[in-house]
Design an enzyme around this catalytic site. Sequence first.
Site, PDB file in Angstrom:
ATOM      1  CB  CYS A   1      -2.685  -2.467  -1.655  1.00 19.64           C
ATOM      2  SG  CYS A   1      -3.620  -2.306  -3.172  1.00 19.64           S
TER       3      CYS A   1
ATOM      4  CB  CYS B   1      -6.253  -2.829  -1.169  1.00 21.76           C
ATOM      5  SG  CYS B   1      -5.321  -3.917  -2.249  1.00 21.76           S
TER       6      CYS B   1
END
Length: 106
Positions: free
Chosen positions: A33, A36
């Site tokens: 991600c 993230c």
Amino acid sequence: MSQYASDISEANLDDELLQSKVPMLVDFWAPWCGPCRARSPAVEAAAQKLSDGAKVYKVNVDDNPSVSPRCGIRGTPTLILFKDGRETNRLVGLASKEQIEGLVNL
């Protein structure tokens, strides 16, 4: 593992939620991600600043697949603040260190 935000598994998360006397901020993330990874330095900086008043944990949703449905995680990154074992606030997506710290100081 980071210096201030500790990795935690689903198996240990429930025990920690029940035993914690201070607020717990849990970062639900995945290694693939991009947001993230982009938010990770802000989580780490907030964890350092909050280290005296809150615990900060990171849960890799890929390594702990049943935690997402249990915690209502629909996308990563998601931060959830728990107090007394209950969710009190949630922040989804990118966030600054100040926004993350604000979750705990509500």
